[in-house]
Design a protein around this motif. Structure first.
Motif, PDB file in Angstrom:
ATOM      1  N   ASN A 168      59.915  58.970  55.991  1.00 21.91           N
ATOM      2  CA  ASN A 168      60.282  58.183  57.171  1.00 21.91           C
ATOM      3  C   ASN A 168      59.294  58.486  58.291  1.00 21.91           C
ATOM      4  O   ASN A 168      58.937  59.648  58.512  1.00 21.91           O
ATOM      5  CB  ASN A 168      61.707  58.523  57.618  1.00 21.91           C
ATOM      6  CG  ASN A 168      61.912  60.021  57.857  1.00 21.91           C
ATOM      7  OD1 ASN A 168      61.764  60.828  56.935  1.00 21.91           O
ATOM      8  ND2 ASN A 168      62.258  60.401  59.068  1.00 21.91           N
ATOM      9  N   LEU A 169      58.811  57.440  58.967  1.00 29.25           N
ATOM     10  CA  LEU A 169      57.808  57.617  60.022  1.00 29.25           C
ATOM     11  C   LEU A 169      58.278  56.966  61.319  1.00 29.25           C
ATOM     12  O   LEU A 169      58.812  55.854  61.308  1.00 29.25           O
ATOM     13  CB  LEU A 169      56.469  56.982  59.612  1.00 29.25           C
ATOM     14  CG  LEU A 169      55.729  57.592  58.417  1.00 29.25           C
ATOM     15  CD1 LEU A 169      54.478  56.776  58.116  1.00 29.25           C
ATOM     16  CD2 LEU A 169      55.362  59.042  58.681  1.00 29.25           C
ATOM     17  N   GLN A 170      58.036  57.629  62.434  1.00 24.82           N
ATOM     18  CA  GLN A 170      58.444  57.113  63.736  1.00 24.82           C
ATOM     19  C   GLN A 170      57.755  55.778  64.051  1.00 24.82           C
ATOM     20  O   GLN A 170      56.674  55.465  63.543  1.00 24.82           O
ATOM     21  CB  GLN A 170      58.118  58.131  64.825  1.00 24.82           C
ATOM     22  CG  GLN A 170      56.638  58.444  64.939  1.00 24.82           C
ATOM     23  CD  GLN A 170      56.361  59.444  66.030  1.00 24.82           C
ATOM     24  OE1 GLN A 170      56.759  59.259  67.171  1.00 24.82           O
ATOM     25  NE2 GLN A 170      55.661  60.525  65.684  1.00 24.82           N
ATOM     26  N   SER A 171      58.389  55.006  64.925  1.00 29.00           N
ATOM     27  CA  SER A 171      57.917  53.657  65.232  1.00 29.00           C
ATOM     28  C   SER A 171      56.599  53.629  66.000  1.00 29.00           C
ATOM     29  O   SER A 171      55.946  52.587  66.063  1.00 29.00           O
ATOM     30  CB  SER A 171      58.985  52.894  66.023  1.00 29.00           C
ATOM     31  OG  SER A 171      59.414  53.639  67.145  1.00 29.00           O
ATOM     32  N   SER A 172      56.175  54.738  66.573  1.00 32.62           N
ATOM     33  CA  SER A 172      54.876  54.767  67.247  1.00 32.62           C
ATOM     34  C   SER A 172      53.726  54.858  66.235  1.00 32.62           C
ATOM     35  O   SER A 172      52.564  54.666  66.605  1.00 32.62           O
ATOM     36  CB  SER A 172      54.794  55.954  68.215  1.00 32.62           C
ATOM     37  OG  SER A 172      54.852  57.185  67.523  1.00 32.62           O
TER      38      SER A 172
END
Length: 290
Positions: A168-172
Motif C-alpha cells: 500500500n502506498l500513500q496518495s502523494s
C-alpha cells in the motif's frame, strides 16, 4: 565452591540465551532496507536481514557479469539479502491503459529467476510510477485488469519460489491502491500463494488508516514495513509510538519479517538506535501477557 559458582554462571548464561531464543520465536524478525555497502554496520546494529533494490541487484538490464558480481557480494555479506524492492521501474507500466503485458511478464521473469539464484525470498511490489493511472481513468477497470496481471505474476513467482508482496502506498506517491484495505482487495482477488500483502505502517499512518485495518487484512499479510510518519525517519528519531500497530500484528499472530524502510541522515547513529528502539516496542507488545 568454585565449581558451584561456575555451574551457576553457566546456568544463568544458558537461561539468558534460552530467553533470547524464546523471544525471537515469539516476535517478528527485524530487517532494514539498506545498501550492501553498509552491511557491516547493519549487522553490528543487530540486523541479520536486509532489503536491497531490484534495480541494483536483479534487474534484467544488468549484464550476466554484473549479476555474477552481485551474487558474489550477496554471498560474502554478513546480512542475508532477503528481499528486494522497487520491482518495476516507472517506464514499465503495470496498471492503466498503457500496459504492455508481454513486456511486463518478460521483465518479471528476468527479475524473479535472478531472485531465486540470489536466494532472495521476497520481492516488494510498490513501484509507484509503474502503477499510477491517468486521473480520469476508470479505477474499477484498472483494478480488474491489475488482478488479472498479478495472477500471472504470482504464477511466475511460484515457479521461482519467490513471494511477491503488494505494498500500500500513500496518495502523494501514486493514485492507485493508497490504502491497506484496497491493496488487500487486490491480493484476495489474485488468490495465489505467491502473491500476498505487504502492510506498510508508514503509508498507513500517512493515509490516516487505523491499526484495525491490519486485523481486517490479516488473512493475506505476509510482510510488514515501517518508518516514522513525519519525515519517514527511522524508528526512534522522532519517537513515534508503533505499539497500536504492533498490537494489531500480534492479534493476527504475525511473527514474520518487519522491515524498516526510511530515510537516514546519520547511519552510524540512527541504524543501531532504530534496532534498539523498535525491538523494545516489539518486545513490550509481543511478550506482554495481555
Amino acid at each position: 565452591m568454585k565449581s558451584l559458582r561456575l555451574s551457576l554462571l553457566s546456568f544463568f548464561c544458558l537461561l539468558s540465551v534460552t530467553n533470547t531464543i524464546f523471544a525471537q520465536k515469539q516476535t517478528p524478525t527485524l530487517g532494514i532496507a539498506s545498501s550492501l555497502s553498509q552491511d557491516s554496520l547493519v549487522y553490528a546494529a543487530g540486523f541479520k536481514v536486509i532489503t536491497e533494490s531490484v534495480k541494483k541487484m536483479l534487474s534484467p538490464a544488468l549484464s550476466d557479469e554484473e549479476f555474477k558480481e552481485n551474487l558474489k557480494k550477496i554471498k560474502a555479506a554478513k546480512c542475508k539479502v532477503l528481499t528486494c524492492n522497487v520491482f518495476f521501474p516507472a517506464d514499465i507500466k503495470i496498471a492503466g491503459p498503457n500496459v504492455d503485458e508481454a513486456k511486463v511478464l518478460a521483465y518479471a521473469e528476468g527479475v524473479l529467476s535472478r531472485a531465486k539464484q540470489a536466494g532472495v525470498k521476497y520481492i516488494v511490489l510498490g513501484s509507484s510510477g509503474a502503477r499510477s493511472i491517468p486521473a480520469d481513468y476508470d479505477v474499477n477497470k484498472a483494478k480488474s485488469d491489475f488482478v488479472k496481471l498479478c495472477k500471472k505474476l504470482g504464477e511466475i513467482a511460484g515457479k521461482h519460489q519467490v513471494l511477491v508482496v503488494l505494498e500500500n502506498l500513500q496518495s502523494s506517491e501514486t493514485n492507485f491502491l493508497n490504502t491497506l484495505k484496497s491493496a488487500a482487495e487486490i491480493v484476495r482477488g489474485v488468490n495465489h500463494p505467491n502473491f500476498k500483502l505487504n502492510a506498510d505502517i508508514f503509508h498507513m499512518m500517512r493515509e490516516g488508516e487505523l491499526p484495525k485495518e491490519i486485523i481486517a487484512a490479516g488473512d493475506v499479510i505476509a510482510f510488514v514495513e515501517v518508518a516514522e510518519k513525519e519525515t519517514r525517519s527511522l524508528p526512534g528519531v522522532k519517537g513515534d509510538d508503533f505499539k497500536p500497530y504492533l498490537t494489531a500484528l500480534k492479534q493476527i499472530n504475525y511473527k514474520g519479517y518487519l522491515f524498516i524502510e526510511g530515510s537516514v541522515k546519520n547511519a552510524s547513529v540512527e541504524i543501531p538506535a532504530a534496532f534498539k528502539y523498535l525491538s523494545a516496542q516489539i518486545n513490550e507488545v509481543y511478550l506482554s501477557k495481555k
